[in-house]
Scaffold this motif. Structure first.
Motif, PDB file in Angstrom:
ATOM      1  N   ASN A  52       2.053 -10.485   2.948  1.00 27.51           N
ATOM      2  CA  ASN A  52       1.395  -9.596   3.915  1.00 27.51           C
ATOM      3  C   ASN A  52       0.563 -10.391   4.921  1.00 27.51           C
ATOM      4  O   ASN A  52       0.546 -10.089   6.123  1.00 27.51           O
ATOM      5  CB  ASN A  52       0.522  -8.589   3.193  1.00 27.51           C
ATOM      6  N   TYR A  72       7.905  -5.932   8.307  1.00 28.32           N
ATOM      7  CA  TYR A  72       6.596  -5.804   7.674  1.00 28.32           C
ATOM      8  C   TYR A  72       6.403  -4.412   7.083  1.00 28.32           C
ATOM      9  O   TYR A  72       5.987  -4.247   5.919  1.00 28.32           O
ATOM     10  CB  TYR A  72       5.504  -6.112   8.694  1.00 28.32           C
ATOM     11  N   ARG A  76       5.893  -3.167   3.175  1.00 23.36           N
ATOM     12  CA  ARG A  76       4.764  -2.340   2.761  1.00 23.36           C
ATOM     13  C   ARG A  76       5.225  -1.109   1.971  1.00 23.36           C
ATOM     14  O   ARG A  76       4.626  -0.742   0.959  1.00 23.36           O
ATOM     15  CB  ARG A  76       3.965  -1.896   3.986  1.00 23.36           C
ATOM     16  N   CYS A  96      -1.018   0.536   8.321  1.00 21.94           N
ATOM     17  CA  CYS A  96      -0.103  -0.403   8.963  1.00 21.94           C
ATOM     18  C   CYS A  96       0.871   0.311   9.899  1.00 21.94           C
ATOM     19  O   CYS A  96       1.175  -0.170  10.998  1.00 21.94           O
ATOM     20  CB  CYS A  96       0.663  -1.182   7.900  1.00 21.94           C
TER      21      CYS A  96
END
Length: 584
Positions: A52, A72, A76, A96
């Motif tokens: 991360n 990404y 997540r 995020c």
């Protein structure tokens, strides 16, 4: 969307030996997406927090990279998969996604993944608002990717008001999906709005069903909805709509009449339902429609009787209840007894010139003279001899025979007199009427009247016409009918006098050619002329003259002269002079 608070710089963990090479490459190319992705790929099996932090560093350098954000966010979502929805990690992942949408708000894939992620979390309000934000942020050309997931989400929960509002917005973009909306409304019990929407589809000639349904199938669904749930559909007039379908879809009258009656039955208006059934059986034009309506009618009456019997059994027998039950039983029996007559009416509406069905209708009225007279009267007024199926003169003859059998001879004569003035299609029909007229007089021993009638039938008309000349009325061609002449010859032989020959005779008809003599007279017409006096015995100058014919007692010798006809001459005429005969 509003910008989230700034994230502090990540704290770098100690480097490992395999990370040195990637770090050096990143230092040389900090804006290379490929380098960052290779570095992330190398750390896939490492601790999650290290991966991360790597993505956070990469996005700090390249915040507009779709590939980095996509990888990404996917990492997540995978990290929180299988955890409790109340885990704080879900909120971190949501954060995020929110930060990604600051830069990726024009990317439908990011919106779709985020919305699906929220749907899996069960956050209804937040999910709905996110869908709305997505629709506002994306161009309209990308909305078709959002709506399927949005509609699936609103159908997932028992929130009909929310779903209805969402569907209304969706139909502004995609009106061809109205059938899906109607189906959802029916599933949640909002039948009034479903009927209204369905009525709009039926009336819209430009609407093309995505499911391949025809306009009639949509109309059928609307009628079914109106007839089965009349108490829940308030915005439409069910009776007017179904009656409109009766004039529009004439090949499905049986089902539409049944739907209209069913609508009144479910509303509790039983008498109106009976009126509808009675109107239906009196107006349908095909046996198929009649069968559907009549079976429905009979089933309705049976259900009413069964319900009344259950009521009487539960509440006990009362005088009023028993009278009403007997009345309903009598009504049902009368309905079943009327079925042949109603079916005959259907066949006559199909073809009012069907003579056989009119005779059958009279048989159904046996024992009811008033109805028989009315039926015969209607039949002779309705049947057109040139369009009739069968022998139209049979109706007149049967009508007169009915009066005769009941002792009303004057009325029978009136009927037959009127029949002789009818313009039948064939001469045989008119000849049969005259012969029946004469036979009726003979049955009542009115021999002179019978002779008078047949002599009148064979009298020369004011305008002569050939037998097969269809342009002339049959009354002008009757004098050449073999049937009438045969009967007249029989009567003259039985009832005539010697003075009959003194009167001028009409032209007898031709008979089939004689193999020996060529064309000859019909034997009956020949017999009528045997006793015609001649001036003197002998031969005449005709090429086909016959010698003196055999005579009877009291009859002078006679000669019958036959003249060979020309192509334009079809009759024969005897001459009282020994010098010859002349063509007619």
């Amino acid at each position: 969307p509003s910008c989230p608070p700034r994230v502090p710089d990540p704290v770098l963990p100690p480097l490992e030996e395999e990370d040195v090479q990637h770090e050096e490459e990143i230092l040389r190319n900090p804006f290379s997406v490929r380098c960052w992705l290779r570095y992330a790929q190398a750390r896939q099996k490492g601790p999650r927090h290290r991966l991360n932090l790597l993505f956070e560093r990469a996005l700090r350098e390249l915040p507009g990279s779709y590939k980095l954000w996509y990888q990404y966010l996917r990492q997540r979502r995978q990290q929180v998969k299988g955890r409790c929805p109340t885990d704080p990690a879900y909120e971190e992942a949501n954060g995020c996604h929110e930060r990604a949408l600051v830069f990726m708000h024009k990317m439908p894939r990011i919106w779709l993944d985020y919305c699906q992620f929220l749907v899996d979390q069960g956050r209804i309000t937040r999910t709905r608002r996110t869908f709305d934000r997505a629709l506002r942020a994306l161009p309209i050309t990308q909305h078709h990717r959002i709506w399927p997931l949005y509609l699936q989400f609103v159908r997932r929960y028992p929130l009909p008001e929310t779903a209805v509002r969402v569907y209304r917005r969706y139909l502004k973009l995609s009106p061809e999906s109205a059938e899906e909306y109607v189906e959802y409304l029916r599933s949640v019990g909002r039948l009034d709005e479903a009927a209204v929407r369905l009525a709009r589809l039926v009336n819209d000639e430009r609407f093309v069903s995505k499911e391949g349904k025809s306009n009639y199938q949509l109309w059928q669904e609307l009628c079914e909805l109106l007839s089965q749930h009349p108490e829940r559909v308030r915005s439409l007039d069910a009776g007017a709509i179904i009656r409109g379908g009766l004039t529009r879809f004439t090949d499905q009258l049986g089902r539409l009449w049944g739907a209209l009656a069913d609508c009144y039955i479910r509303s509790g208006h039983f008498e109106k339902a009976r009126d509808v059934y009675e109107e239906a059986v009196q107006t349908v034009m095909t046996v198929r429609d009649f069968t559907q309506v009549f079976d429905s009618y009979a089933q309705f009456e049976e259900s009413v009787i069964a319900a009344k019997m259950e009521t009487v059994a539960e509440l006990g027998k009362e005088e009023d209840e028993e009278v009403e039950l007997e009345l309903r039983l009598a009504r049902f029996e009368q309905l079943m007894a009327r079925r042949p007559l109603l079916l005959n009416s259907v066949l006559l509406r199909q073809n009012p010139h069907n003579v056989h069905e009119w005779h059958k209708r009279v048989q159904l009225y046996q024992g009811r003279p008033e109805q028989i007279i009315n039926t015969y009267t209607e039949a002779v007024r309705t049947v057109d001899p040139f369009k009739a199926t069968g022998r139209p003169h049979g109706l007149w003859v049967a009508f007169a025979r009915f009066y005769e059998d009941n002792g009303q001879l004057d009325d029978a004569r009136t009927i037959l007199t009127k029949a002789t003035r009818v313009r039948f299609r064939q001469v045989e029909d008119l000849a049969a009427v005259w012969c029946e007229f004469g036979e009726m007089e003979l049955r009542h021993e009115n021999y002179d009247e019978a002779l008078r009638i047949l002599r009148k039938a064979t009298a020369l008309p004011a305008k002569r016409a050939e037998y097969f000349d269809s342009t002339e009325p049959v009354q002008n061609r009757l004098y050449k009918s073999l049937k009438v002449w045969s009967m007249l010859a029989d009567l003259e032989e039985s009832l005539g006098t010697f003075q009959v020959g003194d009167a001028p005779h009409p032209v007898p008809p031709l008979a089939p050619p004689n193999p020996l003599w060529g064309p000859s007279l019909h034997p009956a017409a020949l017999g009528a002329l045997l006793c015609t006096p001649m001036s003197s015995p002998g031969f005449c100058g005709c090429p086909l003259a016959l010698p003196t014919l055999p005579t009877t007692a009291g009859c002078p010798p006679t000669i019958l002269c036959l003249f060979a006809p020309t192509p334009s001459c079809y009759g024969w005429q005897h001459s009282p002079h020994p010098t010859g005969c002349t063509p007619s």
